[in-house]
Design a protein around this motif. Structure first.
Motif, PDB file in Angstrom:
ATOM      1  N   ALA A   1      -4.366   3.317   6.341  1.00 38.17           N
ATOM      2  CA  ALA A   1      -5.692   3.530   5.954  1.00 38.17           C
ATOM      3  C   ALA A   1      -6.066   2.900   4.768  1.00 38.17           C
ATOM      4  CB  ALA A   1      -5.752   5.030   5.608  1.00 38.17           C
ATOM      5  N   ALA A   2      -5.315   2.601   3.695  1.00 40.11           N
ATOM      6  CA  ALA A   2      -5.557   1.723   2.650  1.00 40.11           C
ATOM      7  C   ALA A   2      -5.896   0.421   3.082  1.00 40.11           C
ATOM      8  CB  ALA A   2      -4.292   1.932   1.704  1.00 40.11           C
ATOM      9  N   TRP A   3      -4.871  -0.201   3.879  1.00 42.61           N
ATOM     10  CA  TRP A   3      -5.087  -1.485   4.271  1.00 42.61           C
ATOM     11  C   TRP A   3      -6.602  -1.855   5.001  1.00 42.61           C
ATOM     12  CZ3 TRP A   3      -3.674  -3.282   9.947  1.00 42.61           C
ATOM     13  CH2 TRP A   3      -3.677  -4.554   9.921  1.00 42.61           C
TER      14      TRP A   3
ATOM     15  N   ALA B   1     -10.583  -8.175   1.401  1.00 38.39           N
ATOM     16  CA  ALA B   1     -10.133  -8.146   0.143  1.00 38.39           C
ATOM     17  C   ALA B   1      -8.843  -7.654  -0.258  1.00 38.39           C
ATOM     18  CB  ALA B   1     -11.332  -7.305  -1.051  1.00 38.39           C
ATOM     19  N   GLY B   2      -8.032  -7.216   0.813  1.00 40.06           N
ATOM     20  CA  GLY B   2      -6.851  -6.658   0.731  1.00 40.06           C
ATOM     21  C   GLY B   2      -5.861  -7.480   0.251  1.00 40.06           C
ATOM     22  N   PRO B   3      -4.710  -7.016  -0.194  1.00 43.24           N
ATOM     23  CA  PRO B   3      -3.548  -8.022  -0.891  1.00 43.24           C
ATOM     24  C   PRO B   3      -2.586  -8.690   0.255  1.00 43.24           C
ATOM     25  CG  PRO B   3      -3.024  -5.750  -1.182  1.00 43.24           C
ATOM     26  CD  PRO B   3      -4.534  -5.702  -0.495  1.00 43.24           C
ATOM     27  N   CYS B   4      -2.564  -8.178   1.322  1.00 39.95           N
ATOM     28  CA  CYS B   4      -1.704  -8.464   2.341  1.00 39.95           C
ATOM     29  C   CYS B   4      -1.745  -9.892   2.813  1.00 39.95           C
ATOM     30  CB  CYS B   4      -1.604  -7.353   3.602  1.00 39.95           C
ATOM     31  SG  CYS B   4      -0.944  -5.718   3.074  1.00 39.95           S
ATOM     32  N   ALA B   5      -0.797 -10.529   3.461  1.00 40.15           N
ATOM     33  CA  ALA B   5      -1.039 -11.794   3.919  1.00 40.15           C
ATOM     34  C   ALA B   5      -2.175 -11.880   5.121  1.00 40.15           C
ATOM     35  CB  ALA B   5       0.160 -12.321   4.529  1.00 40.15           C
ATOM     36  N   GLU B   6      -2.069 -10.823   5.950  1.00 39.57           N
ATOM     37  CA  GLU B   6      -3.060 -10.544   6.903  1.00 39.57           C
ATOM     38  C   GLU B   6      -3.843  -9.495   6.683  1.00 39.57           C
ATOM     39  OE1 GLU B   6      -3.222 -11.135  11.607  1.00 39.57           O
ATOM     40  OE2 GLU B   6      -1.636  -9.797  11.124  1.00 39.57           O
ATOM     41  N   THR B   7      -5.162  -9.597   6.615  1.00 39.88           N
ATOM     42  CA  THR B   7      -6.062  -8.391   6.400  1.00 39.88           C
ATOM     43  C   THR B   7      -6.369  -7.607   7.749  1.00 39.88           C
ATOM     44  OG1 THR B   7      -8.097  -9.662   6.553  1.00 39.88           O
ATOM     45  CG2 THR B   7      -7.287  -9.595   4.421  1.00 39.88           C
ATOM     46  N   TRP B   8      -6.768  -6.613   7.560  1.00 41.70           N
ATOM     47  CA  TRP B   8      -7.028  -5.640   8.590  1.00 41.70           C
ATOM     48  C   TRP B   8      -8.367  -6.397   9.482  1.00 41.70           C
ATOM     49  CZ3 TRP B   8      -7.262  -3.001  12.682  1.00 41.70           C
ATOM     50  CH2 TRP B   8      -8.536  -2.592  13.392  1.00 41.70           C
ATOM     51  N   PRO B   9      -9.392  -6.984   8.927  1.00 42.34           N
ATOM     52  CA  PRO B   9     -10.333  -7.686   9.805  1.00 42.34           C
ATOM     53  C   PRO B   9      -9.763  -8.898  10.508  1.00 42.34           C
ATOM     54  CG  PRO B   9     -11.304  -7.105   7.665  1.00 42.34           C
ATOM     55  CD  PRO B   9      -9.927  -6.909   7.515  1.00 42.34           C
TER      56      PRO B   9
ATOM     57  N   HIS C   1       0.920  -1.223  -0.025  1.00 43.18           N
ATOM     58  CA  HIS C   1       0.038  -0.248   0.088  1.00 43.18           C
ATOM     59  C   HIS C   1       0.958   1.218   0.008  1.00 43.18           C
ATOM     60  CE1 HIS C   1      -3.766  -2.144   0.432  1.00 43.18           C
ATOM     61  NE2 HIS C   1      -3.172  -2.867   1.517  1.00 43.18           N
ATOM     62  N   ALA C   2       2.306   1.157   0.113  1.00 52.13           N
ATOM     63  CA  ALA C   2       2.852   2.292  -0.004  1.00 52.13           C
ATOM     64  C   ALA C   2       4.108   2.305  -0.915  1.00 52.13           C
ATOM     65  CB  ALA C   2       3.454   2.710   1.458  1.00 52.13           C
ATOM     66  N   GLY C   3       4.056   1.171  -1.791  1.00 48.38           N
ATOM     67  CA  GLY C   3       5.292   1.289  -2.715  1.00 48.38           C
ATOM     68  C   GLY C   3       6.535   0.346  -1.905  1.00 48.38           C
TER      69      GLY C   3
END
Length: 218
Positions: A111-113, A119-127, A90-92
């Motif tokens: 904030a983007a996370w 649906a986020g691309p990170c291994a661990e999402t915010w939820p 989310h920050a390059g």
């Protein structure tokens, strides 16, 4: 009424090859928070820590100063979010060079996370992060006997997520509370018939006055 004291870890090694290692200042902060907890005279029946080195070393140093023989139970649910993964997506992949510039980029990335949700691309999402933090707290609360107190060594993002959940604004809580947490700040919760309540957030009187040089945010 029982209480849970959540302590943020001491200063890590920002910009170093191993960020997770406590800095020399971080060890001093850990000793200072241990002395503060000893001054309060609270007896802890349980001590928890995340599995990150900065959390474990803060716990070990603080407990030595506290003169507590209660064993530390490690639980990865108290670990921080993966700031490297979040900034990469989310920050390059913002480099850890200038602390203030990096903080601004990380704020936007967080904030983007949060906005991306499940649906986020990170291994661990915010939820997923929010759920594991609140689950760790719920399990700890359930394990405490009447009037017992617990001590937890964790990180700023976890503190933000927990404080946000307890105040009914989990998303805003992460973004607002997380940003102002100080290294070895103390957050106090109470647990009783009325549930779990946030009594104080980010106490750091032990880092003021003559100890003001120990006050850091990153």
């Amino acid at each position: 009424m029982g209480a849970i004291y959540l302590v943020r870890h001491g200063q890590a090694s920002f910009g170093a090859a191993d960020y997770d290692a406590l800095s020399p200042l971080g060890f001093e902060q850990a000793a200072a928070v241990g002395a503060e907890l000893r001054r309060r005279g609270v007896e802890f029946s349980q001590v928890r820590s995340g599995t990150l080195a900065r959390q474990r070393d803060t716990a070990a140093t603080a407990l030595k100063e506290l003169r507590s023989a209660v064993p530390v139970v490690e639980d990865a649910r108290w670990n921080e979010y993966d700031h490297v993964d979040i900034s990469a997506h989310h920050a390059g992949g913002a480099p850890q060079e200038d602390s203030r510039a990096y903080q601004s980029l990380l704020d936007a990335a967080l904030a983007a996370w949060v906005e991306s949700g499940d649906a986020g691309p990170c291994a661990e999402t915010w939820p997923a992060f929010r759920s594991r933090c609140t689950a760790a707290l719920a399990d700890l609360v359930a394990s405490l006997g009447k009037g017992e107190h617990a001590l937890v060594f964790t990180s700023g993002g976890v503190l933000g997520a927990v404080a946000g959940a307890l105040t009914g604004v989990p998303e805003a809580g992460l973004l607002k509370f997380n940003r102002v947490t100080v290294n070895t700040g103390i957050t106090k919760l109470t647990s009783g018939r009325g549930g779990v309540n946030l009594v104080s957030f980010n106490e750091h009187a032990h880092l003021e006055g003559e100890a003001a040089r120990l006050l850091t945010y990153r």
